[in-house]
Design an enzyme around this catalytic site. Structure first.
Site, short mmCIF file in Angstrom:
data_model
loop_
_atom_site.label_atom_id
_atom_site.label_comp_id
_atom_site.label_asym_id
_atom_site.label_seq_id
_atom_site.Cartn_x
_atom_site.Cartn_y
_atom_site.Cartn_z
N CYS A 199 -19.08 31.84 25.24
CA CYS A 199 -17.56 32.15 24.92
C CYS A 199 -18.05 32.92 23.55
O CYS A 199 -18.84 32.41 22.61
CB CYS A 199 -17.27 30.93 24.20
SG CYS A 199 -15.77 31.04 23.00
N GLU A 254 18.93 62.63 35.38
CA GLU A 254 18.12 61.76 36.18
C GLU A 254 16.57 61.63 35.75
O GLU A 254 16.16 62.77 35.23
CB GLU A 254 18.34 61.81 37.67
CG GLU A 254 17.67 63.25 38.08
CD GLU A 254 18.42 63.62 39.50
OE1 GLU A 254 19.42 63.25 39.98
OE2 GLU A 254 17.61 64.37 40.18
N LEU A 256 10.55 73.23 38.59
CA LEU A 256 11.72 73.25 37.38
C LEU A 256 11.17 73.99 36.11
O LEU A 256 10.12 73.74 35.78
CB LEU A 256 12.15 71.89 37.12
CG LEU A 256 12.63 71.15 38.18
CD1 LEU A 256 12.86 69.68 37.90
CD2 LEU A 256 14.22 71.57 38.40
N LYS A 291 12.77 62.17 35.67
CA LYS A 291 11.85 63.18 36.48
C LYS A 291 10.56 62.45 36.57
O LYS A 291 9.63 62.16 35.89
CB LYS A 291 11.23 64.57 35.37
CG LYS A 291 10.39 65.34 36.33
CD LYS A 291 10.08 66.59 35.38
CE LYS A 291 9.47 67.80 36.09
NZ LYS A 291 8.14 67.30 36.47
S1 IVH Z 1 14.80 68.81 41.30
C1 IVH Z 1 15.01 73.23 42.96
N1 IVH Z 1 14.74 66.34 40.47
O1 IVH Z 1 9.36 67.77 39.54
C2 IVH Z 1 14.65 71.97 42.12
N2 IVH Z 1 12.72 67.50 40.70
O2 IVH Z 1 8.58 70.43 38.22
C3 IVH Z 1 14.13 70.71 42.81
N3 IVH Z 1 10.70 66.21 40.51
O3 IVH Z 1 8.93 70.13 42.42
C4 IVH Z 1 13.56 69.80 41.76
N4 IVH Z 1 11.87 64.33 39.59
O4 IVH Z 1 8.61 67.56 42.60
C5 IVH Z 1 14.14 67.33 40.87
N5 IVH Z 1 14.78 64.37 39.39
C6 IVH Z 1 14.07 65.24 39.99
C7 IVH Z 1 12.79 65.22 39.89
C8 IVH Z 1 11.95 66.41 40.43
C9 IVH Z 1 10.55 64.68 39.87
C10 IVH Z 1 9.65 66.95 40.61
C11 IVH Z 1 9.70 67.98 41.96
C12 IVH Z 1 9.62 69.36 41.67
C13 IVH Z 1 8.92 69.08 40.22
C14 IVH Z 1 9.22 70.19 39.12
#
Ligand code: IVH
Length: 528
Positions: free
Chosen positions: A415, A119, A88, A121
């Protein structure tokens, strides 16, 4: 190694050194899971490399970690992904989200109409799980984005990825595997019991566990889905919105990001999405798992397709990054104090390190068993975690970075408050006489050189006065008769000397001593 600030790369040599360090760190991160750089240091290094490449594009080294999934450190695995597993793009401030929205309007040829899904990360390892006819048949890591490693041996060890779904559909679910705080603690206790070094943090624990085969013990992990794609040309998945897709996945029995305490919400406007980003970031320290940002996605799958994908990042989503709450530093010392209830509390003294805007010098360690479970040693490089207003804690040592100079942490034999016996019958050690301990510590403090300065009134005599002569606080010292002092000191002569010094202390102003005494009773170690 911890980098907090650094000047721009001055020349091509510094650029080459920076590339070498970043490539090494990235390879270690995706190899053993243990990079010598913590995330914040790595991010800073990459931003310096990026800035140099922006100024001197002609110097750009093909080995540069910029522009590659996982910094290019991961070889293509043996399983081809159905569609690329991208990473991302990042946003760091509200303006970055606004810029992203402007780019969407350009790509879509008009405003976003389907709203934004927001949502957490999740801070773990990316994983694709393939279900055929409702059965979990294969697990694949992200690898380099186009191909990953088959880690199907982990099937059955990941909460949130059931072996069988409530439907007989076939599809591939994508999400993050991590260790919750509880799973992390359990994993390290289990590893200690098997003579293995602790995981330095939950994310590395999950990444290492995914790849590990043939361990004598099982570390349970947790999965939360953030996406799903069709498998074998099927058409099992709903095609309307991301939130519907996640609701479908959740209904099949798989846990999704929507099922976490942070949840998934859909906002009509970007301002609404920003509010959700703020809400989740405030929740961060209370979540029982790590997040390193908040993801904002176009909710409409049609708009997602229209916005399209770049070579590394989708255009339809962005990660609003939160500040790193974990750093690495050195454990210099462990000090012990006794709290109001008599519990002995170890505190880690650390080489100062900046975490999320504040400099951390101390962190909690819970109890002796905790120190043992974490396998900590003095001189260790340790991961330190601080989120929000929560007191910083030492997570674990980074055993891979040991030099051999580390020393065992000495546990107290008496202690630290009153030098008396310790009750070790429970995991939390206590002073064996908590009521008197506070008193002894407080009186010792008040009698100290910087306060009443009653020379000779040491721990042994104070203990005798409290335990045998009914002294309750410092004021009682001034009403003691000579006989009591002689008994406590063990001779008439010493008792008389003490009486003389106590009488001398009567003339010293008391006001500030009383305040300090109260402080000392509240759990601060006495100053002697
Ligand atoms: S969407 C095509 N949603 O962050 C995009 N990724 O830095 C798909 N990740 O590779 C990713 N939480 O491993 C998405 N809610 C979330 C996420 C998330 C963690 C991780 C995932 C991704 C990485 C990108």
């Amino acid at each position: 190694m911890t980098i907090t600030t650094a000047p721009a790369l001055a020349d091509r040599d510094e650029y080459a050194d920076a590339i070498a360090t970043a490539v090494r760190a990235s390879a270690a991160y995706y190899g053993s899971g243990e990079s010598p750089l913590d995330d914040a240091s790595f991010d800073l290094l990459v931003s310096l490399i990026q800035a140099y490449e922006a100024n001197y594009p002609e110097h750009t080294d093909p080995a540069s970690p910029t522009g590659k999934v996982a910094g290019g450190a991961v070889p293509a695995g043996d399983v081809a992904h159905t569609t690329a597993m991208l990473s991302l793009a990042n946003a760091f401030a509200p303006q970055d989200l606004l810029d992203w929205e402007a780019s969407l309007v350009r790509r879509l040829g008009g405003p976003v109409t389907g709203g934004y899904a927001v949502e957490p990360k999740l801070d773990g390892a990316s994983l694709a799980a393939r279900y055929r006819a409702g059965r979990l048949v294969q697990l694949v890591t992200r690898g380099n984005g186009t191909g990953g490693e088959d880690v199907s041996h982990a099937i059955g060890t990941i909460a949130g990825l059931p072996l069988e779904l409530t439907t007989r559909d076939s599809f591939e679910v994508r999400g993050e595997v991590l260790l919750t705080a509880e799973q992390f603690e359990r994993a390290n206790a289990l590893r200690a019991a098997h003579g293995a070094g602790p995981f330095s943090n939950p994310r590395n624990g999950a990444a290492g566990t995914l790849r590990a085969k043939g361990r004598a013990y099982t570390v349970e992990m947790t999965f939360w889905a953030f996406g799903a794609v069709e498998l074998d040309g099927g058409a099992a998945l709903p095609g309307g919105t991301h939130s519907e897709l996640m609701a479908y996945v959740s209904a099949t029995g798989i846990r999704t990001a929507a099922d976490t305490a942070a949840g998934l919400t859909v906002a009509d406007t970007l301002a609404g999405a920003q509010e959700q980003v703020d809400r989740i970031s405030k929740l961060r320290s209370a979540l029982p798992f790590g997040i390193d940002g908040v993801v904002v996605k176009l909710d409409s799958l049609t708009e997602q397709a229209a916005a399209g994908n770049g070579s590394r990042h989708p255009h339809w989503a962005t990660a609003y990054k939160l500040p790193a709450v974990e750093r690495r530093t050195r454990l210099l010392e462990v000090t012990w104090s006794v709290g109001r209830t008599g519990v002995l509390a170890p505190t880690a003294v650390l080489e100062p390190v900046e975490v999320d805007g504040s400099v951390i010098r101390h962190a909690t360690l819970h109890n002796p068993a905790d120190i043992e479970r974490r396998g900590l040693r003095l001189g260790d490089t340790v991961t330190v975690h601080k989120a929000g207003d929560v007191i910083p804690r030492v997570e674990a040592p980074v055993v891979e970075l040991r030099t051999g100079e580390e020393r065992a942490i000495e546990l107290p034999s008496v202690c630290p408050g009153c030098q008396g016996a310790i009750d070790r019958s429970q995991e939390r050690w206590r002073c064996a006489q908590p009521a008197d301990c506070g008193r002894i510590a407080a009186i010792l403090y008040a009698a100290g050189r910087d306060q009443l300065d009653i020379d000779g009134l040491g721990e042994r005599y104070v203990r005798a006065l409290v335990e045998e002569e009914g002294v309750r606080d410092v004021a009682d010292l001034f009403t003691l008769d000579r006989a009591a002092l002689a008994r406590a000191a063990g001779s008439e002569k010493r008792g008389a000397k003490l009486a003389e010094r106590i009488a001398g202390a009567k003339d010293r102003p008391l006001s500030r001593h009383i305040d300090r005494t109260t402080e000392s009773l509240a759990g601060v170690s006495p100053a002697r």
